[in-house]
Design a protein around this motif. Structure first.
Motif, PDB file in Angstrom:
ATOM      1  N   ALA A 122     -13.129 -36.128   7.828  1.00  0.00           N
ATOM      2  CA  ALA A 122     -13.218 -37.526   8.250  1.00  0.00           C
ATOM      3  C   ALA A 122     -13.413 -38.444   7.048  1.00  0.00           C
ATOM      4  CB  ALA A 122     -14.372 -37.700   9.240  1.00  0.00           C
ATOM      5  N   GLN A 123     -14.260 -38.028   6.120  1.00  0.00           N
ATOM      6  CA  GLN A 123     -14.507 -38.821   4.917  1.00  0.00           C
ATOM      7  C   GLN A 123     -13.251 -38.897   4.056  1.00  0.00           C
ATOM      8  OE1 GLN A 123     -17.297 -37.300   1.841  1.00  0.00           O
ATOM      9  NE2 GLN A 123     -18.493 -39.161   2.241  1.00  0.00           N
ATOM     10  N   MET A 124     -12.539 -37.783   3.932  1.00  0.00           N
ATOM     11  CA  MET A 124     -11.302 -37.760   3.174  1.00  0.00           C
ATOM     12  C   MET A 124     -10.284 -38.731   3.751  1.00  0.00           C
ATOM     13  SD  MET A 124      -7.902 -36.703   3.057  1.00  0.00           S
ATOM     14  CE  MET A 124      -7.778 -35.631   4.477  1.00  0.00           C
ATOM     15  N   THR A 125     -10.145 -38.720   5.086  1.00  0.00           N
ATOM     16  CA  THR A 125      -9.171 -39.583   5.743  1.00  0.00           C
ATOM     17  C   THR A 125      -9.505 -41.059   5.529  1.00  0.00           C
ATOM     18  OG1 THR A 125      -8.792 -37.906   7.450  1.00  0.00           O
ATOM     19  CG2 THR A 125      -8.104 -40.159   7.953  1.00  0.00           C
ATOM     20  N   LEU A 126     -10.765 -41.411   5.701  1.00  0.00           N
ATOM     21  CA  LEU A 126     -11.176 -42.801   5.533  1.00  0.00           C
ATOM     22  C   LEU A 126     -10.964 -43.279   4.104  1.00  0.00           C
ATOM     23  CD1 LEU A 126     -14.462 -42.891   7.656  1.00  0.00           C
ATOM     24  CD2 LEU A 126     -12.292 -44.013   8.176  1.00  0.00           C
ATOM     25  N   ALA A 179      -4.861 -35.620   7.523  1.00  0.00           N
ATOM     26  CA  ALA A 179      -5.300 -36.795   8.272  1.00  0.00           C
ATOM     27  C   ALA A 179      -4.696 -36.821   9.669  1.00  0.00           C
ATOM     28  CB  ALA A 179      -4.914 -38.069   7.518  1.00  0.00           C
ATOM     29  N   GLU A 180      -3.525 -36.192   9.835  1.00  0.00           N
ATOM     30  CA  GLU A 180      -2.862 -36.150  11.138  1.00  0.00           C
ATOM     31  C   GLU A 180      -3.351 -34.986  11.991  1.00  0.00           C
ATOM     32  OE1 GLU A 180       1.327 -36.232  10.443  1.00  0.00           O
ATOM     33  OE2 GLU A 180       1.278 -38.209   9.496  1.00  0.00           O
ATOM     34  N   GLY A 181      -4.355 -34.241  11.477  1.00  0.00           N
ATOM     35  CA  GLY A 181      -4.969 -33.192  12.278  1.00  0.00           C
ATOM     36  C   GLY A 181      -4.389 -31.810  12.092  1.00  0.00           C
ATOM     37  N   LYS A 182      -3.526 -31.628  11.102  1.00  0.00           N
ATOM     38  CA  LYS A 182      -2.940 -30.309  10.857  1.00  0.00           C
ATOM     39  C   LYS A 182      -3.954 -29.409  10.152  1.00  0.00           C
ATOM     40  CE  LYS A 182       1.183 -31.528  12.370  1.00  0.00           C
ATOM     41  NZ  LYS A 182       0.901 -32.955  12.678  1.00  0.00           N
ATOM     42  N   VAL A 183      -3.959 -28.135  10.516  1.00  0.00           N
ATOM     43  CA  VAL A 183      -4.833 -27.172   9.856  1.00  0.00           C
ATOM     44  C   VAL A 183      -4.070 -26.535   8.694  1.00  0.00           C
ATOM     45  CG1 VAL A 183      -6.138 -26.693  11.945  1.00  0.00           C
ATOM     46  CG2 VAL A 183      -4.142 -25.294  11.408  1.00  0.00           C
ATOM     47  N   THR A 184      -4.791 -25.831   7.832  1.00  0.00           N
ATOM     48  CA  THR A 184      -4.204 -25.304   6.600  1.00  0.00           C
ATOM     49  C   THR A 184      -2.988 -24.422   6.860  1.00  0.00           C
ATOM     50  OG1 THR A 184      -6.386 -25.361   5.550  1.00  0.00           O
ATOM     51  CG2 THR A 184      -4.700 -24.029   4.493  1.00  0.00           C
ATOM     52  N   LYS A 185      -3.061 -23.572   7.877  1.00  0.00           N
ATOM     53  CA  LYS A 185      -1.941 -22.669   8.162  1.00  0.00           C
ATOM     54  C   LYS A 185      -0.704 -23.444   8.582  1.00  0.00           C
ATOM     55  CE  LYS A 185      -0.776 -18.443  10.706  1.00  0.00           C
ATOM     56  NZ  LYS A 185      -1.267 -17.411  11.655  1.00  0.00           N
ATOM     57  N   GLU A 186      -0.892 -24.489   9.393  1.00  0.00           N
ATOM     58  CA  GLU A 186       0.237 -25.330   9.811  1.00  0.00           C
ATOM     59  C   GLU A 186       0.853 -26.046   8.614  1.00  0.00           C
ATOM     60  OE1 GLU A 186      -0.565 -27.065  14.208  1.00  0.00           O
ATOM     61  OE2 GLU A 186      -2.090 -27.602  12.739  1.00  0.00           O
ATOM     62  N   ILE A 187       0.004 -26.545   7.732  1.00  0.00           N
ATOM     63  CA  ILE A 187       0.480 -27.252   6.545  1.00  0.00           C
ATOM     64  C   ILE A 187       1.305 -26.321   5.665  1.00  0.00           C
ATOM     65  CG2 ILE A 187      -0.265 -28.355   4.389  1.00  0.00           C
ATOM     66  CD1 ILE A 187      -2.665 -29.465   5.960  1.00  0.00           C
ATOM     67  N   ALA A 188       0.835 -25.087   5.506  1.00  0.00           N
ATOM     68  CA  ALA A 188       1.569 -24.114   4.689  1.00  0.00           C
ATOM     69  C   ALA A 188       2.966 -23.872   5.256  1.00  0.00           C
ATOM     70  CB  ALA A 188       0.789 -22.797   4.634  1.00  0.00           C
ATOM     71  N   THR A 189       3.062 -23.749   6.573  1.00  0.00           N
ATOM     72  CA  THR A 189       4.363 -23.537   7.218  1.00  0.00           C
ATOM     73  C   THR A 189       5.275 -24.740   7.019  1.00  0.00           C
ATOM     74  OG1 THR A 189       3.389 -22.100   8.900  1.00  0.00           O
ATOM     75  CG2 THR A 189       5.534 -23.080   9.411  1.00  0.00           C
ATOM     76  N   MET A 190       4.734 -25.930   7.203  1.00  0.00           N
ATOM     77  CA  MET A 190       5.525 -27.147   7.088  1.00  0.00           C
ATOM     78  C   MET A 190       6.024 -27.381   5.662  1.00  0.00           C
ATOM     79  SD  MET A 190       3.222 -29.610   9.535  1.00  0.00           S
ATOM     80  CE  MET A 190       4.277 -31.046   9.421  1.00  0.00           C
ATOM     81  N   LEU A 191       5.203 -27.010   4.681  1.00  0.00           N
ATOM     82  CA  LEU A 191       5.571 -27.237   3.281  1.00  0.00           C
ATOM     83  C   LEU A 191       6.295 -26.042   2.664  1.00  0.00           C
ATOM     84  CD1 LEU A 191       2.353 -29.025   1.923  1.00  0.00           C
ATOM     85  CD2 LEU A 191       4.465 -30.038   2.804  1.00  0.00           C
ATOM     86  N   GLY A 192       6.402 -24.957   3.416  1.00  0.00           N
ATOM     87  CA  GLY A 192       7.103 -23.781   2.904  1.00  0.00           C
ATOM     88  C   GLY A 192       6.351 -23.086   1.785  1.00  0.00           C
ATOM     89  N   THR A 241      -5.630 -24.506  -1.599  1.00  0.00           N
ATOM     90  CA  THR A 241      -5.935 -25.019  -2.938  1.00  0.00           C
ATOM     91  C   THR A 241      -5.632 -26.510  -3.029  1.00  0.00           C
ATOM     92  OG1 THR A 241      -5.471 -22.880  -3.985  1.00  0.00           O
ATOM     93  CG2 THR A 241      -5.374 -24.835  -5.395  1.00  0.00           C
ATOM     94  N   HIS A 242      -4.496 -26.919  -2.468  1.00  0.00           N
ATOM     95  CA  HIS A 242      -4.149 -28.346  -2.455  1.00  0.00           C
ATOM     96  C   HIS A 242      -5.207 -29.133  -1.682  1.00  0.00           C
ATOM     97  CE1 HIS A 242      -0.434 -27.864  -4.503  1.00  0.00           C
ATOM     98  NE2 HIS A 242       0.178 -27.227  -3.534  1.00  0.00           N
ATOM     99  N   ARG A 243      -5.647 -28.576  -0.565  1.00  0.00           N
ATOM    100  CA  ARG A 243      -6.674 -29.246   0.242  1.00  0.00           C
ATOM    101  C   ARG A 243      -7.949 -29.427  -0.565  1.00  0.00           C
ATOM    102  NH1 ARG A 243      -8.754 -28.364   6.354  1.00  0.00           N
ATOM    103  NH2 ARG A 243     -10.850 -29.187   6.083  1.00  0.00           N
ATOM    104  N   THR A 244      -8.350 -28.376  -1.260  1.00  0.00           N
ATOM    105  CA  THR A 244      -9.562 -28.441  -2.090  1.00  0.00           C
ATOM    106  C   THR A 244      -9.428 -29.511  -3.167  1.00  0.00           C
ATOM    107  OG1 THR A 244     -10.039 -26.096  -1.718  1.00  0.00           O
ATOM    108  CG2 THR A 244     -11.065 -27.136  -3.638  1.00  0.00           C
ATOM    109  N   ASN A 245      -8.243 -29.569  -3.804  1.00  0.00           N
ATOM    110  CA  ASN A 245      -8.013 -30.559  -4.860  1.00  0.00           C
ATOM    111  C   ASN A 245      -8.065 -31.984  -4.315  1.00  0.00           C
ATOM    112  OD1 ASN A 245      -7.719 -28.566  -6.787  1.00  0.00           O
ATOM    113  ND2 ASN A 245      -5.486 -28.505  -6.631  1.00  0.00           N
ATOM    114  N   VAL A 246      -7.497 -32.180  -3.115  1.00  0.00           N
ATOM    115  CA  VAL A 246      -7.513 -33.510  -2.499  1.00  0.00           C
ATOM    116  C   VAL A 246      -8.957 -33.944  -2.225  1.00  0.00           C
ATOM    117  CG1 VAL A 246      -6.945 -34.796  -0.400  1.00  0.00           C
ATOM    118  CG2 VAL A 246      -5.214 -33.354  -1.466  1.00  0.00           C
ATOM    119  N   MET A 247      -9.739 -33.046  -1.642  1.00  0.00           N
ATOM    120  CA  MET A 247     -11.123 -33.363  -1.307  1.00  0.00           C
ATOM    121  C   MET A 247     -11.919 -33.667  -2.585  1.00  0.00           C
ATOM    122  SD  MET A 247     -11.316 -32.947   2.112  1.00  0.00           S
ATOM    123  CE  MET A 247     -12.882 -32.343   2.730  1.00  0.00           C
TER     124      MET A 247
END
Length: 242
Positions: A200-204, A164-177, A185-191
């Motif tokens: 946009a729909q996910m964020t709303l 929701a804050e605009g991070k892409v998958t690669k950035e998220i992977a780095t941040m979460l280690g 996979t986490h993104r797919t599960n969330v959606m």
């Protein structure tokens, strides 16, 4: 001697914290960092007893920092020093395993009280924070948070917030280690759990159901929606540093 690592994006705040903590005879500042990723790395290298961290950190926020530190060093304690009011943020921090939370609007003596509590194996939340937590968690849940509301894991909550804050998958992977494929996979599960077909729909949906906090940044890279402002918090530490 209690070893403390300071993690805050504002050098003035870190200076203020040092001015309060360094005179204490049983405390030593072993290091400081201005972002979450560096803070996590230093916690591994310096092995502090306590990490005093801002919540809204660049790189990895306080919840992610706490989770990653405790995964490797469960004996370390994390104290969040920031103004945290939203239900979703408090929930993420508690689930991540913080031992205490002091608002930047509180007197800095509250930090000393928190360290005393840690020394005696107790958690510490200032009265204002405790009241906010009780008020939030005793509020009737909206219909969307009933038994049919999608249940996201802690990691999925983190991924949803970062998306929701605009991070892409690669950035998220780095941040979460983690790996890019795991983050994907986490993104797919969330959606899937939210029944969303695009970001946009996910964020709303996530915001409307109280699953995540309102994003602190818009997707437009040059526009900041929730940037920091100088407040009582900044004034407190600035006075201490003076």
């Amino acid at each position: 001697m209690m070893k403390i690592l300071l993690v805050d994006s504002d050098a003035v705040v870190r200076c203020g914290l040092k001015s309060v903590l360094q005179p204490l005879s049983d405390v030593t500042i072993c290091g400081e960092s201005s972002n979450g990723i560096s803070g996590i790395r230093q916690s591994h290298e310096l092995k502090p007893d306590v990490v005093i961290s801002e919540f809204r950190l660049p790189g990895a926020d306080g919840a992610i920092l706490t989770r990653r530190i405790l995964k490797v060093h469960p004996e370390q304690k994390v104290l969040i020093f920031d103004c945290v009011e939203s239900r979703s943020d408090i929930k993420r921090l508690l689930l991540a395993g913080i031992e205490g939370l002091v608002s930047k609007a509180d007197p800095l003596s509250e930090l000393v009280n928190a360290l005393d509590a840690f020394e005696n194996n107790r958690t510490y939340f200032t009265t204002a924070i405790e009241n906010a937590m009780i008020s939030e968690f005793l509020q009737p849940l909206p219909a969307s948070e009933g038994p049919h509301s999608p249940r996201l894991t802690l990691r999925e909550l983190e991924v949803a917030q970062l998306l929701a804050e605009g991070k892409v998958t690669k950035e998220i992977a780095t941040m979460l280690g983690t790996t890019t494929s795991t983050a994907a996979t986490h993104r797919t599960n969330v959606m899937r759990k939210l029944g969303a077909h695009n970001l946009a729909q996910m964020t709303l949906k996530a915001i409307s159901e109280g699953i995540i906090d309102v994003p602190r940044f818009t997707l437009a890279p040059t526009v900041i929606v929730g940037g920091k402002t100088q407040s009582a918090a900044g004034e407190n530490v600035a006075k201490a540093a003076a």
